[in-house]
Design a protein around this motif. Structure first.
Motif, PDB file in Angstrom:
ATOM      1  N   VAL B  30      54.805  44.901  35.247  1.00  0.00           N
ATOM      2  CA  VAL B  30      55.006  43.843  34.128  1.00  0.00           C
ATOM      3  C   VAL B  30      54.304  44.615  32.988  1.00  0.00           C
ATOM      4  CG1 VAL B  30      54.170  41.532  33.454  1.00  0.00           C
ATOM      5  CG2 VAL B  30      54.815  41.937  35.718  1.00  0.00           C
ATOM      6  N   GLY B  31      52.997  45.216  33.047  1.00  0.00           N
ATOM      7  CA  GLY B  31      52.319  45.622  32.083  1.00  0.00           C
ATOM      8  C   GLY B  31      53.066  46.777  31.035  1.00  0.00           C
ATOM      9  N   THR B  32      53.460  47.582  31.813  1.00  0.00           N
ATOM     10  CA  THR B  32      54.204  48.609  31.071  1.00  0.00           C
ATOM     11  C   THR B  32      55.567  48.044  30.401  1.00  0.00           C
ATOM     12  OG1 THR B  32      55.439  49.126  32.922  1.00  0.00           O
ATOM     13  CG2 THR B  32      54.003  50.853  32.466  1.00  0.00           C
ATOM     14  N   ALA B  33      56.094  46.792  31.118  1.00  0.00           N
ATOM     15  CA  ALA B  33      57.038  46.306  30.279  1.00  0.00           C
ATOM     16  C   ALA B  33      56.695  45.702  28.974  1.00  0.00           C
ATOM     17  CB  ALA B  33      58.096  45.521  30.942  1.00  0.00           C
ATOM     18  N   GLN B  34      55.395  45.405  29.032  1.00  0.00           N
ATOM     19  CA  GLN B  34      54.737  44.772  27.884  1.00  0.00           C
ATOM     20  C   GLN B  34      54.201  45.810  26.996  1.00  0.00           C
ATOM     21  OE1 GLN B  34      55.645  41.494  27.207  1.00  0.00           O
ATOM     22  NE2 GLN B  34      56.626  41.310  29.480  1.00  0.00           N
ATOM     23  N   GLY B  35      53.772  46.759  27.356  1.00  0.00           N
ATOM     24  CA  GLY B  35      53.308  47.815  26.285  1.00  0.00           C
ATOM     25  C   GLY B  35      52.049  48.506  26.871  1.00  0.00           C
ATOM     26  N   SER B  36      51.248  47.801  27.835  1.00  0.00           N
ATOM     27  CA  SER B  36      49.881  48.727  28.234  1.00  0.00           C
ATOM     28  C   SER B  36      50.093  48.225  29.784  1.00  0.00           C
ATOM     29  CB  SER B  36      48.834  47.926  27.806  1.00  0.00           C
ATOM     30  OG  SER B  36      47.618  48.157  28.502  1.00  0.00           O
ATOM     31  N   GLY B  37      50.296  49.378  30.587  1.00  0.00           N
ATOM     32  CA  GLY B  37      50.221  49.640  31.921  1.00  0.00           C
ATOM     33  C   GLY B  37      48.840  49.539  32.489  1.00  0.00           C
ATOM     34  N   LEU B  38      47.890  49.978  31.584  1.00  0.00           N
ATOM     35  CA  LEU B  38      46.587  49.741  32.426  1.00  0.00           C
ATOM     36  C   LEU B  38      46.147  48.639  32.226  1.00  0.00           C
ATOM     37  CD1 LEU B  38      44.700  52.039  33.522  1.00  0.00           C
ATOM     38  CD2 LEU B  38      43.426  51.839  31.102  1.00  0.00           C
ATOM     39  N   LEU B  39      46.244  47.797  31.139  1.00  0.00           N
ATOM     40  CA  LEU B  39      45.776  46.533  31.111  1.00  0.00           C
ATOM     41  C   LEU B  39      46.668  45.516  32.187  1.00  0.00           C
ATOM     42  CD1 LEU B  39      43.952  44.923  29.183  1.00  0.00           C
ATOM     43  CD2 LEU B  39      46.218  43.997  28.091  1.00  0.00           C
ATOM     44  N   GLY B  40      47.779  45.915  32.499  1.00  0.00           N
ATOM     45  CA  GLY B  40      48.490  44.984  33.399  1.00  0.00           C
ATOM     46  C   GLY B  40      47.999  45.172  34.786  1.00  0.00           C
ATOM     47  N   ILE B  41      47.764  46.502  35.077  1.00  0.00           N
ATOM     48  CA  ILE B  41      46.857  46.815  36.716  1.00  0.00           C
ATOM     49  C   ILE B  41      45.999  45.966  36.828  1.00  0.00           C
ATOM     50  CG2 ILE B  41      45.780  48.659  37.704  1.00  0.00           C
ATOM     51  CD1 ILE B  41      47.582  50.789  36.630  1.00  0.00           C
ATOM     52  N   VAL B  42      44.813  45.825  35.790  1.00  0.00           N
ATOM     53  CA  VAL B  42      43.578  45.234  35.899  1.00  0.00           C
ATOM     54  C   VAL B  42      43.866  43.685  35.838  1.00  0.00           C
ATOM     55  CG1 VAL B  42      41.474  44.963  34.633  1.00  0.00           C
ATOM     56  CG2 VAL B  42      42.593  46.988  34.401  1.00  0.00           C
ATOM     57  N   ILE B  43      44.783  43.276  35.088  1.00  0.00           N
ATOM     58  CA  ILE B  43      45.024  41.991  35.333  1.00  0.00           C
ATOM     59  C   ILE B  43      45.744  41.456  36.263  1.00  0.00           C
ATOM     60  CG2 ILE B  43      46.320  39.953  34.054  1.00  0.00           C
ATOM     61  CD1 ILE B  43      46.008  41.401  31.364  1.00  0.00           C
ATOM     62  N   GLY B  44      46.779  42.127  36.719  1.00  0.00           N
ATOM     63  CA  GLY B  44      47.579  41.858  38.049  1.00  0.00           C
ATOM     64  C   GLY B  44      46.337  41.936  39.377  1.00  0.00           C
ATOM     65  N   ALA B  45      45.547  42.984  39.279  1.00  0.00           N
ATOM     66  CA  ALA B  45      44.822  42.982  40.561  1.00  0.00           C
ATOM     67  C   ALA B  45      43.724  41.820  40.425  1.00  0.00           C
ATOM     68  CB  ALA B  45      43.823  44.276  40.190  1.00  0.00           C
ATOM     69  N   LEU B  46      43.108  41.462  39.170  1.00  0.00           N
ATOM     70  CA  LEU B  46      42.085  40.412  39.269  1.00  0.00           C
ATOM     71  C   LEU B  46      42.693  39.135  39.452  1.00  0.00           C
ATOM     72  CD1 LEU B  46      39.994  41.480  36.358  1.00  0.00           C
ATOM     73  CD2 LEU B  46      39.387  41.601  38.341  1.00  0.00           C
ATOM     74  N   THR B  47      43.834  38.754  38.977  1.00  0.00           N
ATOM     75  CA  THR B  47      44.508  37.565  39.169  1.00  0.00           C
ATOM     76  C   THR B  47      45.008  37.374  40.429  1.00  0.00           C
ATOM     77  OG1 THR B  47      46.638  38.358  38.170  1.00  0.00           O
ATOM     78  CG2 THR B  47      45.125  36.881  36.561  1.00  0.00           C
ATOM     79  N   MET B  48      45.558  38.308  41.250  1.00  0.00           N
ATOM     80  CA  MET B  48      46.258  38.143  42.505  1.00  0.00           C
ATOM     81  C   MET B  48      45.117  38.135  43.448  1.00  0.00           C
ATOM     82  SD  MET B  48      49.145  37.551  42.225  1.00  0.00           S
ATOM     83  CE  MET B  48      49.961  37.380  40.508  1.00  0.00           C
ATOM     84  N   GLY B  49      43.950  38.831  43.056  1.00  0.00           N
ATOM     85  CA  GLY B  49      42.984  39.000  44.266  1.00  0.00           C
ATOM     86  C   GLY B  49      42.328  37.692  44.295  1.00  0.00           C
ATOM     87  N   ALA B  50      42.134  36.909  43.161  1.00  0.00           N
ATOM     88  CA  ALA B  50      41.322  35.733  42.913  1.00  0.00           C
ATOM     89  C   ALA B  50      42.242  34.808  43.429  1.00  0.00           C
ATOM     90  CB  ALA B  50      41.164  35.266  41.288  1.00  0.00           C
ATOM     91  N   LEU B  51      43.530  34.790  43.275  1.00  0.00           N
ATOM     92  CA  LEU B  51      44.635  33.743  43.842  1.00  0.00           C
ATOM     93  C   LEU B  51      44.507  33.809  45.272  1.00  0.00           C
ATOM     94  CD1 LEU B  51      46.850  32.009  43.093  1.00  0.00           C
ATOM     95  CD2 LEU B  51      48.431  33.777  43.832  1.00  0.00           C
ATOM     96  N   ALA B  52      44.320  35.179  45.869  1.00  0.00           N
ATOM     97  CA  ALA B  52      44.517  35.137  47.575  1.00  0.00           C
ATOM     98  C   ALA B  52      43.240  34.603  47.945  1.00  0.00           C
ATOM     99  CB  ALA B  52      44.548  36.743  47.673  1.00  0.00           C
ATOM    100  N   PHE B  53      42.142  34.816  47.126  1.00  0.00           N
ATOM    101  CA  PHE B  53      40.797  34.186  47.564  1.00  0.00           C
ATOM    102  C   PHE B  53      40.647  32.569  47.395  1.00  0.00           C
ATOM    103  CE2 PHE B  53      36.409  32.701  46.978  1.00  0.00           C
ATOM    104  CZ  PHE B  53      35.859  33.180  47.974  1.00  0.00           C
ATOM    105  N   ILE B  54      41.302  32.005  46.431  1.00  0.00           N
ATOM    106  CA  ILE B  54      41.567  30.611  46.444  1.00  0.00           C
ATOM    107  C   ILE B  54      42.209  30.101  47.374  1.00  0.00           C
ATOM    108  CG2 ILE B  54      42.413  28.768  44.709  1.00  0.00           C
ATOM    109  CD1 ILE B  54      41.286  30.884  42.553  1.00  0.00           C
ATOM    110  N   LEU B  55      43.381  30.562  47.587  1.00  0.00           N
ATOM    111  CA  LEU B  55      44.259  30.147  48.319  1.00  0.00           C
ATOM    112  C   LEU B  55      43.844  29.868  49.778  1.00  0.00           C
ATOM    113  CD1 LEU B  55      47.969  31.591  47.287  1.00  0.00           C
ATOM    114  CD2 LEU B  55      47.065  29.041  46.785  1.00  0.00           C
ATOM    115  N   THR B  56      43.375  31.006  50.188  1.00  0.00           N
ATOM    116  CA  THR B  56      42.984  31.056  51.734  1.00  0.00           C
ATOM    117  C   THR B  56      41.574  30.347  51.994  1.00  0.00           C
ATOM    118  OG1 THR B  56      42.031  33.103  51.296  1.00  0.00           O
ATOM    119  CG2 THR B  56      44.017  33.213  52.419  1.00  0.00           C
ATOM    120  N   GLN B  57      40.623  30.510  51.180  1.00  0.00           N
ATOM    121  CA  GLN B  57      39.356  30.116  51.327  1.00  0.00           C
ATOM    122  C   GLN B  57      39.094  28.676  50.948  1.00  0.00           C
ATOM    123  OE1 GLN B  57      36.879  31.738  53.185  1.00  0.00           O
ATOM    124  NE2 GLN B  57      38.701  33.122  53.692  1.00  0.00           N
ATOM    125  N   LEU B  58      39.400  28.412  49.651  1.00  0.00           N
ATOM    126  CA  LEU B  58      39.221  26.876  48.906  1.00  0.00           C
ATOM    127  C   LEU B  58      40.215  25.851  49.325  1.00  0.00           C
ATOM    128  CD1 LEU B  58      38.095  28.298  45.358  1.00  0.00           C
ATOM    129  CD2 LEU B  58      36.665  27.791  47.706  1.00  0.00           C
TER     130      LEU B  58
END
Lengths: 555, 392
Positions: B30-58
Motif C-alpha cells: 500500500v505504501g509503495t503504491a502511495q509513494g513511500s514504502g518505508l512509511l507504509g511498513i511502519v504504519i501497517g505494522a503499528l496499526t495492525m499490531g494494535a488492532l490485533a491487541f485490541i481485538l483479542t485483549q479488549l
C-alpha cells in the motif's frame, strides 16, 4: 497363450496327441483358434491403421522424402547437367561450348514451359542471385535463336509458316487428320506423328519439334497445324543442315524437298551464334564458375544440400563445409530452442513439484477441488491461454499496470515481458504446467506417506527425509513429466509465434516461415526431419521409462 | 482431518508481532503504491499490531471483534478511496480479524503433528502459501480474461472505471461485435462443420481399433500402438508441414475433406487411449455369456459391450472434438480461407490487429471447456461405477 501351447506340447509328447471334441488334435485346433483370434483383432485394427497410414504417416514420409528430393535441376536442365558432368570444376575455367549450347536448348524449353523461374528460385537458396539470373536469361534466349530464324525466313518465306514445317515433319496420315480437325467440335486433337525417316534425316530438328508439338497440343491446347515453331527449332535445323547427317539431305525426295535442298545449300554460309558469348552478354555471371559449380553440385536427383543448410553448412568443391559465421542461423536457433525448452521444463518441475506434492497429500476431497484448478487450464483452449498471456504481458497490460501501481517499476521503464524469450518462457510454462503436474501427481499418490514419517522417527531431519526417502521415489514422475513437457515444448509453434517476437521463437516458427513465406520447402522439410528425429528419440526414451500404454489424460 | 494437537491460547508477545509483521508486509505494498514504502511498513505494522491487541485483549468476543474489524477497515477504506478501497478494506479487515484470532487461539497448531518445531510449523504454512501462489498462477490468466471481456473500452487492461465498479466501465459491446461480425460467425460455422465430422471419423475407427487392440493376441501390438499414437507425439508443425506437402500433391489441400481427415488423424490417439483404458476393466466373460445365449457378434457389440464402454467412448470423442475444435497449426496449413476455423480467426486476430473481441470469444470458449470438463468428469465416475472399480 504360449504357456498353454507349451503345456499342450508337453502332454502330446508324453501321451500321444490329445484330441479336441471334433477329433482334430488339440494342438492344431488351439492354433487355429489362436490364428482366428489374431486375424479378427487385426481386422478390427486394419481400417484405422490404413487410415492413419494414409492420412498421417504418408505425409510424414513425403516430407522426409522432400528433404532430400532434388529432381528439379535434372528435370529442367537435362542436357546441361549431362554435358556438365565432364566439366572439371576445379580447373577454374568455365565449361566448354557444348555446355552452353545445351543450356540454351534446356533454357529455351524451360522458359516456354515457364519452369525456369522455379529453377531459379531453387538455385537461389544455394547461390544468391541465381533467381534473377534465370529470369533474365529466360527473356534473353529468344534473341539467341532468332539469329537463325531470321536467316532462314529471309532465305525463303516457306520457313515462316507452321503449316510448311508440319508438311515437312508430320506423317501423311496425321496431316490428313489434323487438317480436318477443328477445336470447336470438341474432339481430341490428333497427336502429332513424325514422318518416317525424319528422325534420321534431321535428328535434332525432329527431337525438338516433337517437344514443341507436345507442348502446343497438350499444354497450350492450341491447333498445332497453324502454330509457327519456336526459334529453337531453327537453330536445331541449322545444326542438322551443317551437321553429320547433312549429306543425306540430297537424297531426300519427300514433300518440301526443294526448299530443304535450298536451305541445306545456304546454311553453311549463315552467320553463326557463339552461345557462350551470347550467354555472357545476357549476364556476365554465366561467364564465371560459381553458377556452374552450383548447377553441377545440385544436379543429382537426391541431395543432402537441404540438410547441410539446416545445420549451417554448404557444399563446396572440397565437400561440405561450415558457412561463414555471419550466415549461421540454424545452429543458434536449434540451440535456442533447446535452451528455452530446458528452461520451460525446469520451471515446470519447480512449479509443478510442490503442487503435485500437496495434491497427493491433502485429503481426497480438498485435493479433488484443487485438481479442478489444474484441469481447467488443461482443458481451456490453447488460443485462449495464449491470448490471455498476450494481454497480460503487454507494456500496457495487467501485469505491468499492477507493478506500476505498486510502485515496483517506474511508469517510464515498464518491463518488456512480451516479444522476447521471457514472454515465451512464462506463457509456455503456464501452458505446459498441467502436463508436469498430472504425471507427478499420479506417481506421488503411490508413495506411502508412512515412509516419510518412518524416516523422521528414525531421526532424519525434514530435509534428509525428503531428499533421501521421498524424492527418489518421485523421480519417475519427474522423468515422465519432463520428457512430456520437453517433447511438447520443443515443437511448439503457436505460443512462440504470438508472444515470442523475434528473439523468443523456436525452430518450428522457422519451419513455418519456410513453408509459407520463403517457399523453401526442402529446407523446411530438412529442419522438420531433424526436429522429428529429436522428438522420436525422446519419445523412445519416454516409452522405455513410462510406457505409452500408461499415458493418462485428464487425471 | 481431525485435530491432531491440543491447542491453547498464545501469549501476546507471540502473536501481536506476527500480525504486525503481516501488517508491515501489506503496508509495504500500500505504501509503495502511495509513494513511500518505508512509511507504509511502519504504519501497517503499528496499526495492525494494535488492532490485533485490541481485538483479542479488549473486545475478546470473537464474532464481534471480527465483524468490527471488517467494518472499521471498510469505512476507513471508503473514506480514503471510494468503492475500490472499500473492497480492499473489507478484505483486509476480514483477513486480519481472522488471522489475529487464528494465532491467538493457537488454532494453527490444531491440524499439524504435535511434535513439529515452530520452524517446521512455519514451513508447513509457508509451503501452502507457495502452492497457493502457483495455483493462482495457473488460474489467473483465465480469470483475468473474463472480466476484461466486459470492458467498455478497447483496452486490454482494467480501466479506472472498471476498478471503481462503475457500471459505465462495463459493457457487452465485444460480445455484440462477436455476434455481429461475419468473419467471426463464419469461423464459428466452419468449426462447427469440421469438428463433429472429424470426431465421428476418429471415434468410429478408433473404437473398433481399440477393441481389436485390447484383445489378448494381437501380433505387432507395440508397433501398431506406436503408429496409432504417433499423431499425438509428432510435433504439430511437422504434421502440418507433412500434410501440407502431401495433401497439395493429392489435391486435398484447401478442401473441407482434407481438413476433416487431418483433424481426424490428430484426434485418433485420444480415442485410442481413453477407450483402451476403459476396456482394461471390461469383463470379457460378458461377451462370452452373450454369445452363449445366442447373440451374434454385432448384437453382442451393440447390446452388451457398447453400453458398458460408452462412457469411455464419449470421453474419447470429447477429447477428439476438443482437439479438432482447438486445433490451429494444421488447419492453418491444410485449410484455405474457406475453412477458416474459430482458432484460426483468433490466431490471425492475435497476430495482426488484436481487438478485445478475442477476449469475448475466449470467455465463451472457457465456459464451453468448463462444461466439457464437467461432462468428462461425470462420465469418468459413471464408467468407474459401471465397472465396479469404485463404490461411489
Amino acid at each position: 497363450m504360449s504357456d498353454t501351447a507349451d503345456a499342450t506340447n508337453d502332454t502330446s509328447e508324453q501321451a500321444g496327441p490329445v484330441l479336441a471334441a471334433d477329433g482334430t488334435p488339440l494342438k492344431r485346433s488351439l492354433n487355429r483358434a489362436l490364428r482366428r483370434q489374431k486375424l479378427s483383432a487385426l481386422l478390427l485394427i486394419a481400417p484405422l491403421l490404413i487410415f492413419i497410414l494414409v492420412t498421417f504417416i504418408a505425409p510424414i514420409a513425403d516430407m522426409l522424402f522432400r528433404s532430400v528430393e532434388n529432381q528439379i535441376v535434372q528435370d529442367t536442365l537435362p542436357r546441361t547437367t549431362q554435358t556438365l558432368a565432364e566439366w572439371d570444376s576445379e580447373s577454374g575455367e568455365t565449361p566448354g561450348a557444348p555446355v552452353y549450347k545445351a543450356l540454351y536448348e534446356d533454357l529455351f524449353i524451360a522458359q516456354e514451359r515457364k519452369l525456369h523461374t522455379r529453377l531459379g528460385s531453387r538455385l537461389n537458396y544455394e547461390l544468391t542471385g541465381a533467381s534473377s539470373l534465370f529470369r533474365k536469361s529466360g527473356r534473353g534466349v529468344d534473341d539467341i535463336g532468332e539469329v537463325y530464324q531470321d536467316q532462314f525466313e529471309d532465305l525463303n518465306d516457306f520457313w515462316k509458316k507452321g503449316e510448311n514445317w508440319n508438311a515437312l515433319l508430320g506423317s501423311d496420315a496425321w496431316l490428313t487428320e489434323i487438317s480436318g480437325w477443328k477445336k470447336s467440335t470438341g474432339d481430341v486433337q490428333p497427336p502429332f506423328e513424325m514422318r518416317e525417316g525424319m528422325a534420321e534425316l534431321l535428328p535434332e530438328t525432329a527431337e525438338y519439334y516433337a517437344i514443341f508439338a507436345d507442348f502446343v497440343q497438350n499444354d497450350d491446347e492450341d491447333n498445332l497445324y497453324k502454330e509457327d515453331p519456336w526459334a529453337l527449332i531453327y537453330s536445331a535445323f541449322y545444326d542438322d543442315l551443317t551437321g553429320p547427317t547433312a549429306a543425306q539431305i540430297a537424297s531426300y525426295t519427300g514433300p518440301a524437298s526443294a526448299e530443304l535442298g535450298e536451305a541445306a545449300a545456304a546454311a553453311p554460309a549463315f552467320e553463326t551464334v557463339d552461345y557462350k558469348a551470347a550467354f555472357s552478354e545476357i549476364d556476365k555471371d554465366w561467364g564465371k564458375t560459381p553458377i556452374w559449380g552450383t548447377i553441377r553440385a545440385y544436379s543429382p536427383a537426391l541431395t543432402n544440400g537441404y540438410f547441410l543448410n539446416a545445420v549451417d553448412m554448404q557444399k563446396s568443391p572440397d565437400g561440405p563445409e561450415f558457412r561463414p559465421d555471419n550466415e549461421r542461423i540454424y545452429g543458434t536457433l536449434f540451440l535456442r530452442t533447446l535452451f528455452m525448452s530446458i528452461c520451460i521444463t525446469v520451471s515446470c518441475i519447480l512449479l509443478g513439484y510442490p503442487v503435485a506434492w500437496i495434491l497427493a497429500n491433502l485429503p481426497a476431497r480438498t485435493a479433488n477441488l484443487l485438481m479442478i484448478l489444474v484441469l481447467l487450464p488443461f482443458w481451456t483452449s490453447l488460443l485462449v491461454r495464449t491470448s490471455a498471456w498476450k494481454v497480460m504481458l503487454q507494456q500496457q497490460g495487467v501485469i505491468n499496470d499492477t507493478l506500476v501501481w505498486l510502485g515496483i517499476v517506474a511508469d517510464d521503464s515498464r518491463l518488456a515481458l512480451i516479444n522476447n524469450q521471457t514472454g515465451t518462457i512464462i506463457a509456455m510454462t503456464h501452458i505446459l504446467l498441467p502436463f508436469m503436474i498430472l504425471p507427478l501427481y499420479s506417481v506421488m499418490q503411490t508413495v506411502p506417506p508412512s515412509y516419510l514419517r518412518a524416516a523422521k522417527s528414525l531421526g532424519a531431519t525434514n530435509w534428509t527425509a525428503f531428499w533421501r526417502v521421498y524424492f527418489p521415489q518421485s523421480v519417475p514422475g519427474i522423468g515422465a513429466g519432463s520428457i512430456l513437457v520437453f517433447i511438447l515444448s520443443i515443437g511448439y509453434y503457436i505460443t512462440p509465434e504470438i508472444v515470442g517476437g523475434t528473439t523468443g521463437t523456436f525452430i518450428s516458427n522457422r519451419i513455418a516461415y519456410h513453408i509459407s513465406s520463403s517457399l523453401n520447402w526442402g529446407l523446411a522439410a530438412a529442419l522438420g526431419a531433424i526436429l522429428l528425429a529429436v522428438v522420436l528419440g525422446l519419445y523412445w526414451t519416454y516409452d522405455k521409462i513410462v510406457g505409452i500404454d500408461n499415458v493418462k489424460l485428464g487425471g | 482431518m481431525v485435530a491432531l494437537t491440543p491447542i491453547s491460547r498464545k501469549p501476546v508477545g507471540f502473536y501481536v508481532p506476527v500480525v504486525a509483521a503481516a501488517g508491515a508486509f501489506a503496508g509495504l505494498f500500500v505504501g509503495t503504491a502511495q509513494g513511500s514504502g518505508l512509511l507504509g511498513i511502519v504504519i501497517g505494522a503499528l496499526t495492525m499490531g494494535a488492532l490485533a491487541f485490541i481485538l483479542t485483549q479488549l473486545i475478546k468476543n470473537e464474532t464481534i471483534a471480527r465483524w468490527g474489524s471488517v467494518i472499521l477497515l471498510a469505512v476507513i477504506g471508503f473514506i480514503l478511496g471510494g468503492v475500490p478501497m472499500l473492497v480492499l478494506g473489507v478484505i483486509f479487515g476480514w483477513f486480519f480479524g481472522w488471522f489475529s484470532f487464528w494465532l491467538y487461539e493457537g488454532r494453527y497448531r490444531a491440524k499439524v503433528a504435535p511434535y513439529l518445531t515452530p520452524g517446521q510449523v512455519l514451513w508447513h504454512f509457508a509451503f501452502r502459501i507457495i502452492c497457493g501462489a502457483i495455483l493462482v498462477f495457473l488460474i489467473t490468466p483465465i480469470l483475468v480474461v473474463m472480466p476484461l471481456s466486459f470492458n467498455a473500452e478497447n483496452f486490454f487492461t482494467f480501466t479506472p472505471e472498471m476498478l471503481r465498479f462503475d457500471p459505465e466501465g462495463y459493457s457487452l459491446r465485444h460480445y455484440k461485435d462477436f455476434f455481429n461480425s461475419s468473419a467471426w460467425q463464419g469461423a464459428v460455422w466452419n468449426s462447427v462443420k469440421i469438428a463433429p465430422a472429424a470426431t465421428l471419423l476418429s471415434v468410429s475407427f478408433g473404437t473398433l481399433a481399440a477393441i481389436g487392440l485390447s484383445q489378448q493376441h494381437v501380433p505387432f501390438r507395440r508397433a501398431i500402438m506406436a503408429i496409432l499414437i504417433s499423431p499425438m507425439i509428432v510435433p504439430l508443425i511437422i504434421s502440418a508441414a507433412g500434410m501440407y506437402f502431401f495433401y497439395s500433391r493429392v489435391g486435398l489441400q484447401g478442401t473441407y475433406v482434407g481438413v476433416v481427415l487431418a483433424h481426424a488423424a490428430l484426434g485418433i490417439p485420444f480415442v485410442i487411449i481413453t477407450v483402451t483404458a476403459t476396456l482394461v476393466g471390461f469383463d470379457r466373460s460378458l461377451t462370452r455369456a452373450a454369445a452363449n445365449m445366442g447373440a451374434n457378434p454385432v448384437t453382442t457389440f451393440f447390446r452388451v459391450q457398447m453400453p458398458l464402454i460408452l462412457p469411455g467412448v464419449i470421453s474419447g470423442g470429447l477429447f477428439a472434438f476438443i482437439t479438432s475444435f482447438d486445433e490451429v497449426v494444421v488447419v492453418l496449413f491444410v485449410g484455405s480461407a474457406g475453412q477458416k476455423t474459430l482458432p484460426w480467426q483468433m490466431f490471425t486476430g492475435l497476430r495482426e490487429q488484436i481487438s478485445p473481441t478475442i477476449l469475448a470469444v475466449a470467455t465463451i470458449l472457457v465456459v464451453i471447456s468448463i462444461c466439457l470438463l464437467t461432462v468428462v468428469e461425470l462420465l469418468r465416475r459413471r464408467s468407474e461405477r459401471l465397472r465396479g472399480m469404485s463404490p461411489g
